[in-house]
Design an enzyme around this catalytic site. Sequence first.
Site, PDB file in Angstrom:
ATOM      1  N   ASP A 106      36.711 183.122 -19.927  1.00 55.16           N
ATOM      2  CA  ASP A 106      36.721 181.999 -20.865  1.00 55.16           C
ATOM      3  C   ASP A 106      36.893 180.713 -20.077  1.00 55.16           C
ATOM      4  OD1 ASP A 106      36.894 180.889 -23.604  1.00 55.16           O
ATOM      5  OD2 ASP A 106      38.891 180.291 -22.932  1.00 55.16           O
ATOM      6  N   ASP A 108      43.105 181.506 -25.209  1.00 52.84           N
ATOM      7  CA  ASP A 108      42.031 181.639 -24.225  1.00 52.84           C
ATOM      8  C   ASP A 108      41.867 183.083 -23.757  1.00 52.84           C
ATOM      9  OD1 ASP A 108      41.677 178.908 -24.405  1.00 52.84           O
ATOM     10  OD2 ASP A 108      43.048 178.489 -22.740  1.00 52.84           O
ATOM     11  N   GLU A 167      30.504 182.844 -21.560  1.00 49.50           N
ATOM     12  CA  GLU A 167      29.919 182.385 -22.805  1.00 49.50           C
ATOM     13  C   GLU A 167      28.720 181.513 -22.499  1.00 49.50           C
ATOM     14  OE1 GLU A 167      32.931 181.185 -26.125  1.00 49.50           O
ATOM     15  OE2 GLU A 167      33.660 180.614 -24.160  1.00 49.50           O
TER      16      GLU A 167
END
Length: 385
Positions: free
Chosen positions: A182, A344, A266
């Site tokens: 993340d 997170d 991501e």
Amino acid sequence: MRSAYKFRIYPTKQQAETLDDTLDFCRQLWNLALADRKTIYELEGKTRSYEDQAALLTQEKTKYPELKQVFSQVLQEVLRRLQTAFDNFFRRVRQHARKKGYPRFKSRYLSFTYPQLGFKLDGSKLILAKIGSIRIFRHRGIEGQIKTCTLKKSSSCKWFALFSVEKEDPHKVEPLKSLGVDLGLTHQVVTSEGQYFKYPNHYIKAQKALRKAQKALSRKAKGSNNRQKAKIKVAKVHERIKNLRDESLHQVSRKLVDQAELIVFENLNINEMVQGNLAKHILDHSWNKLIQFTQSKAERAGKTVVLVDPRNTTKKCSACGKLTPKTLKDRVHSCRCGLTICRDLNAALNILTLGQRGGACGDLTSILNSRSRQVGSMKQEAPIL
Ligand SMILES: [Zn+2]
């Protein structure tokens, strides 16, 4: 992978008698159980299963107390063999085989098996429940985990112990070690393993220096020599920041690649997180670079980087999947299922799951290229977040 080991055993005269008795009790049980199956089928048209007969075994033991001399799992295994014999018979019937092979009554029983418990190898001894400690000659070592022990009498009246061993398949591929990553504002990187990488201190300091240099520049009169000097100063600070940032991104990406075979990021949706266009560009640039660095290191190491759809990775509970809406201020993910972890880390775990499911979105290279074009259009003097 199952394999078998066969060793000669040397029972004493008395032990040999017990082994013979056990064989004969097993034979009697086989015949009793087979007769039971036949009778119940002929009288009531019903089929007895292994489970039915195993339950009946307890009653049989009161009728035939000599069965108690045999370890109970050995007796159950006789019933299981009978079940297999019937399964094979029914299969041959379905296949219209010429020889159906209905299970037969036995006048000789050749082996019996401890399917799980009741046996132990101890040096040159094989210890059998209800029989005793028998000398065994182990001419070779056993590799793997022993699952069953079968005692078998050869036609020349020698006794053997056969061990079925579960061995790990040497060709089995280890499951891929994967890492969800993340990218964030508070921390630069949080991994699904719970590692936090901060933005380095000197990097933050350099940003302050940049702001100062930019202020100085704005005070200089246009077209003046001083303004020219101030411009160079700003450019130098920019360069230093770029070098510091790249250095730290190289370190972080190296750590990511070294610890996993599959690294999942991501496909970032920065709009959702950051208000203000320029800050977005800067962050995008830094995150984008981290993905690029990781990708090129992974390529050299024969590892894989994938990007997944970032939708709901922050809201979703990594334990139960429920969505909990959050604002940027909510630093903790707290779900009704009882999971309370850093927001997170929760996101990193969701990213990992998506990557492992193969939820990659689009071709990595083309995504990175299109992002680089966006970033390339930004102005030099943009403030660094
Ligand atoms: Zn939950």
